[in-house]
Design an enzyme around this catalytic site. Structure first.
Site, PDB file in Angstrom:
ATOM      1  N   HIS A 186       0.934  -3.133   6.776  1.00  0.00           N
ATOM      2  CA  HIS A 186       1.388  -4.124   5.791  1.00  0.00           C
ATOM      3  C   HIS A 186       2.755  -4.644   6.235  1.00  0.00           C
ATOM      4  O   HIS A 186       3.506  -3.938   6.927  1.00  0.00           O
ATOM      5  CB  HIS A 186       1.509  -3.487   4.411  1.00  0.00           C
ATOM      6  CG  HIS A 186       0.205  -3.111   3.804  1.00  0.00           C
ATOM      7  ND1 HIS A 186       0.066  -2.835   2.464  1.00  0.00           N
ATOM      8  CD2 HIS A 186      -1.030  -2.956   4.335  1.00  0.00           C
ATOM      9  CE1 HIS A 186      -1.181  -2.529   2.198  1.00  0.00           C
ATOM     10  NE2 HIS A 186      -1.867  -2.593   3.330  1.00  0.00           N
TER      11      HIS A 186
ATOM     12  N   CYS B 232       3.429   0.891   0.040  1.00  0.00           N
ATOM     13  CA  CYS B 232       4.660   0.217   0.425  1.00  0.00           C
ATOM     14  C   CYS B 232       5.809   0.552  -0.527  1.00  0.00           C
ATOM     15  O   CYS B 232       6.941   0.767  -0.093  1.00  0.00           O
ATOM     16  CB  CYS B 232       4.428  -1.291   0.496  1.00  0.00           C
ATOM     17  SG  CYS B 232       3.286  -1.754   1.829  1.00  0.00           S
TER      18      CYS B 232
ATOM     19  N   CYS C 198       2.228  -2.762  -2.793  1.00  0.00           N
ATOM     20  CA  CYS C 198       1.194  -1.805  -3.181  1.00  0.00           C
ATOM     21  C   CYS C 198       1.833  -0.416  -3.301  1.00  0.00           C
ATOM     22  O   CYS C 198       2.998  -0.231  -2.934  1.00  0.00           O
ATOM     23  CB  CYS C 198       0.083  -1.801  -2.138  1.00  0.00           C
ATOM     24  SG  CYS C 198       0.560  -1.022  -0.572  1.00  0.00           S
TER      25      CYS C 198
ATOM     26  N   GLU D  60       5.558  -4.949   4.740  1.00  0.00           N
ATOM     27  CA  GLU D  60       6.692  -4.115   4.354  1.00  0.00           C
ATOM     28  C   GLU D  60       6.823  -2.892   5.256  1.00  0.00           C
ATOM     29  O   GLU D  60       7.929  -2.527   5.671  1.00  0.00           O
ATOM     30  CB  GLU D  60       6.534  -3.629   2.900  1.00  0.00           C
ATOM     31  CG  GLU D  60       6.391  -4.734   1.892  1.00  0.00           C
ATOM     32  CD  GLU D  60       4.940  -5.053   1.520  1.00  0.00           C
ATOM     33  OE1 GLU D  60       4.674  -5.208   0.315  1.00  0.00           O
ATOM     34  OE2 GLU D  60       4.095  -5.136   2.436  1.00  0.00           O
TER      35      GLU D  60
END
Length: 175
Positions: A56, A89, A86, A58
């Site tokens: 992801h 993260c 999410c 992040e």
């Protein structure tokens, strides 16, 4: 006022990253990490490209920033991300000790900062993160809406094609 101006400037950079992800067929989410008004790291979702469910935006930014700053603790930094993080993260941000999170649009299915879960508000965490939401919200939401709308339309086209119908029939009958 200065924070709002800086937040807008940095969120535009995160949106540029999100656009790169979308152009590559990835879910268009972008992130940047800032320390003392200097961009330390920037990236976008790359799960498909890297065959990595943890890639992801992040997470990639936190990894890169850790290497650049030569520390896994990212104190006094601000994470800008186009969509609400999410659970994975959000947890990584707590562990990395970022000071502030700024995000654009909510994520009703997996958002961990209030939409679905409230991970950053759990009592007893060893670190608290200041949160600002809704920066360039419309732009951040729109890039996701367009991406998923186009994806659904492309899927409809594929499913309605004669080649798809034949392949489905062949598969169904073991050919």
């Amino acid at each position: 006022m200065e924070d709002r101006k800086s937040d807008t400037k940095h969120m535009k950079m995160a949106l540029d990253e999100a656009k790169k992800a979308g152009q590559r067929g990835e879910v268009p989410i972008g992130a940047i990490l800032v320390k003392e008004d200097r961009v330390v790291a920037r990236n976008h979702n790359r799960c498909i490209e890297l065959n990595d469910p943890t890639a992801h935006a992040e997470i990639l930014v936190l990894r890169k920033a850790g290497k650049i700053l030569k520390n896994y603790r990212l104190n006094d930094t601000v994470m800008y991300v186009t969509a609400e993080p999410c659970p994975m993260c959000a947890s990584a941000m707590v562990h990395s000790r970022i000071s502030r999170l700024v995000f654009g649009t909510v994520e009703p299915k997996f958002g961990a900062v209030g939409s679905r879960f409230k991970l950053l508000q759990v009592e007893g965490l060893n670190h608290k993160i200041e949160v600002s939401r809704g920066v360039l919200e419309e732009e951040c939401a729109e890039i996701l809406k367009v991406f998923f709308r186009e994806r659904r339309e492309n899927l409809k086209e594929v499913r309605s094609s004669p080649a798809y119908a034949k392949a489905s029939a062949d598969k169904e009958f073991g050919v």
